[in-house]
Enzyme design. Structure first.
Site, short mmCIF file in Angstrom:
data_model
loop_
_atom_site.label_atom_id
_atom_site.label_comp_id
_atom_site.label_asym_id
_atom_site.label_seq_id
_atom_site.Cartn_x
_atom_site.Cartn_y
_atom_site.Cartn_z
N ASP A 14 0.81 -1.22 0.00
CA ASP A 14 0.00 0.00 0.00
C ASP A 14 0.84 1.27 0.00
OD1 ASP A 14 -2.22 -1.67 0.14
OD2 ASP A 14 -2.18 -1.68 2.34
N LYS A 17 2.10 2.11 -5.25
CA LYS A 17 2.73 1.59 -6.47
C LYS A 17 1.89 1.89 -7.71
CE LYS A 17 2.80 -2.38 -4.31
NZ LYS A 17 2.61 -1.99 -2.91
N GLY A 41 -3.99 -4.13 -4.38
CA GLY A 41 -4.99 -3.13 -4.71
C GLY A 41 -4.25 -1.87 -5.12
N HIS A 42 -4.06 -1.68 -6.41
CA HIS A 42 -3.25 -0.56 -6.88
C HIS A 42 -4.16 0.56 -7.39
CE1 HIS A 42 0.56 -3.24 -7.35
NE2 HIS A 42 0.04 -3.26 -6.16
N GLN A 224 2.46 -5.90 -3.24
CA GLN A 224 2.78 -6.01 -1.82
C GLN A 224 4.04 -5.19 -1.51
OE1 GLN A 224 1.93 -9.40 -3.44
NE2 GLN A 224 -0.01 -8.37 -3.11
#
Ligand code: IMO
Ligand code: MG
Length: 423
Positions: A14, A17, A41-42, A224
Site C-alpha cells: 500500500d 505503487k 490493490g493498486h 505487496q
C-alpha cells in the site's frame, strides 16, 4: 543493455505503487506485473476518476504501452475480467494492450475457500490474509500441481480442474470447514476463463527478452511490499511470493544483468494491514489521525490499516535487499499539520540497541528509538516544485536520504497524477 526498471514497495504494501507506475508508464514501452495476484490493490487516479487494479498492470491507462501479466503472478479470472470491464466502461480499450503469461498460475474457486479454511483453523494466530486464495495458489505452484493460463486450451482442462478441486475439497474437509458454496462462483469462473481467451496468452520470457533485444524499455511493477516477502518479510505474517527486486527476474524471465533502476516506494509514515509485527505502530489517537487523514483503509478488503511513524531501520533493510537506486516518497501531504513528527532510527531488543531488522522481531517485542522533527502546516496539494515545499519537510527528506544513502527522486503530495514532484 540495462533496460528493465523496477517499481516496488519497501514497506508492508500500500505504498502507492499504482500511482507511481501510472505516472512513469509513458516513459516505457512495456509495463509488466511480476508477482502477487488479486491481494494487491493498486489505485490510479486522474481526471477526477479513481480506479483500483488488482491484476492488470497499472500502465493500462496510458496509450502505447503494452501491459503484461507475468509468469510470477497468480490470476483469478473472475477478478481479472471484472477489472477489464471496469476499465473498458471508462472508454479505455484493453484488447491489444493486455497480454497474459501462459506460465502464470490460476487461482481456482477452491483456493479461495482453502484460504478461508486455513485462516479459520489458525484462530488467533491467523495471518489476516486477503482471502483471495493467494497462499493456496502459490502452495500448488511450489507443489507442482497448478493449472496455468496455458492449460486453458488443453483438451483435458476440465478434468484436470476437477482433480485439483477434489484434492482441495479433501483438504478443506480435513480442516473441518463446511460453510461454503462455490456453485455460483464456479460458474462465473468458467465464464471468465472463456472470456479471458480474447487476450493473447504469451511466452512472456521470450516476448520480453525479444523486445529488450530490439531496444524496448520495460517497467516491472511489484505488488505487496518487501516486509511481506516470503523470505525476508515478517514470516509467517507475509504473503506467498517474492516481492523483492529478485522476484522481477523470476516473475518475468529476465536476467539480473538486465535490471537498471530500482525505484523503491515508501510512505512518509508506515501502515500495515493484517497481523504481524509493526515496531512503530501507534495504537492511539495519533495513529487514528494518520488513518483518517491518509484514508488508510484497504483498497482490496476495506479493512482499516494499522498506522505508525516511519521506520528507517526497516527501510534501510529493504533498500539493501532490493538494491534500490532511487526512492519515491508518498503521501507527504498526510503529515501536514502535525506539530512534531517522529521517525524510528534504531531498535532496542533485550536491553541491547540494534540498527537492523532482526529475525527475532517476529515473536519478541522490539522498542523503537525515535528522532523528532518539527512538523509543518498548510495544504501541499497545489505545490508543483520541490523548492516550494516547507523547509521542515525538506529537512525530513534530507535526513531520510542520509540515513538510507539513497536519493529521494520523486515526492507525492496527493492522489492525483499531477500531485507529483520530480527532482
Ligand atoms: P498491494 O500490492 C497490503 C497482506 C495481507 C496479509 C498478508 C498475507 O496493494 O500493496 P495474502 O492475501 O497475500 O495471503 O495476505 O499480506 N497483503 C497486503 N497488504 N498491500 C497489499 O498489496 C497486500 N497483499 C497482501 O493483509 O497481512
Ligand atoms: Mg493495496
Amino acid at each position: 543493455m540495462k533496460s528493465i526498471d523496477v517499481v516496488l514497495g519497501l514497506q508492508w504494501g500500500d505504498e502507492g505503487k499504482g500511482k507511481v507506475v501510472d505516472v512513469l508508464a509513458p516513459r516505457y514501452d512495456v509495463v509488466a506485473r511480476f508477482q502477487g495476484g488479486p491481494n494487491a490493490g493498486h489505485s490510479v487516479c486522474f481526471n477526477g476518476t479513481g480506479f483500483v487494479l488488482h491484476t492488470v498492470p497499472s500502465g493500462i491507462f496510458r496509450q502505447g504501452s503494452v501491459n503484461i501479466i507475468g509468469n510470477g503472478v497468480v490470476v483469478d479470472p473472475v477478478i481479472l475480467m471484472e477489472e477489464v470491464a471496469q476499465i473498458e466502461a471508462n472508454g479505455i480499450r484493453t484488447g491489444e494492450k493486455l497480454k497474459i503469461a501462459k506460465r502464470a498460475s490460476l487461482i481456482l474457486p477452491t483456493h479461495r475457500i482453502l484460504d478461508a479454511a486455513q485462516e479459520a483453523s489458525k484462530g488467533k494466530s491467523k495471518i489476516g490474509s486477503t482471502l483471495k486464495g493467494i497462499g493456496p495458489a502459490y502452495t500448488d505452484k511450489a507443489g507442482r500441481a497448478s493449472l496455468r493460463i496455458g492449460d486453458i486450451s488443453a483438451p483435458d482442462f476440465k478434468e484436470r480442474y476437477a482433480t485439483l478441486k477434489a484434492a482441495h475439497l479433501r483438504e478443506i474437509s480435513s480442516l473441518g470447514y463446511t460453510e461454503f458454496d462455490i456453485t455460483e462462483y464456479e460458474q462465473r469462473w468458467f465464464a471468465a476463463v472463456e472470456a479471458m481467451t480474447r487476450f493473447e496468452f504469451i511466452d512472456n520470457e521470450v516476448d520480453i527478452n525479444r523486445r529488450l533485444d530490439e531496444g524496448a524499455t520495460v517497467l516491472a511493477e511489484g505488488a505487496q511490499g518487501s516486509l511481506l516477502d516470503i523470505d525476508f518479510g515478517t514470516y509467517p505474517f507475509v504473503t506467498s511470493s517474492s516481492t523483492l527486486c529478485a522476484g522481477a527476474c523470476t516473475g518475468l524471465g529476465v536476467a539480473p544483468s538486465r535490471i537498471g533502476q530500482v525505484f523503491g516506494i515508501f510512505k512518509a509514515y508506515c501502515t500495515r494491514v493484517g497481523s504481524g509485527p509493526f515496531p512503530t505502530e501507534l495504537d492511539n489517537e495519533t495513529g487514528d489521525t494518520l488513518r483518517r487523514i491518509g484514508g488508510e483503509y484497504g483498497a482490496t478488503t476495506g479493512r482499516p490499516r494499522r498506522c505508525g511513524w516511519l521506520d528507517l531501520v526497516a527501510l534501510k533493510y529493504t533498500v539493501k535487499l532490493n538494491g534500490a537506486t532511487a526512492l519515491i516518497m508518498m503521501k507527504c501531504d498526510v503529515l501536514s499539520g502535525f506539530d512534531t513528527i517522529r521517525v524510528c532510527t534504531g531498535y532496542e531488543m533485550d536491553g541491547r540497541s540494534i540498527d537492523w531488522f532482526p529475525y527475532e522481531a517476529a515473536d519478541r517485542p522490539v522498542t523503537p528509538i525515535y528522532k523528532e522533527f518539527k512538523g509543518w502546516k498548510g495544504d501541499l496539494s497545489g505545490i508543483r516544485t520541490y523548492d516550494a515545499l516547507p523547509v521542515e519537510l525538506k529537512d525530513y527528506i534530507a535526513f531520510i536520504e542520509r540515513y538510507t544513502g539513497v536519493p529521494v527522486k520523486v515526492i507525492s503530495i496527493g492522489k492525483d497524477r499531477d500531485a507529483t514532484l520530480f527532482r
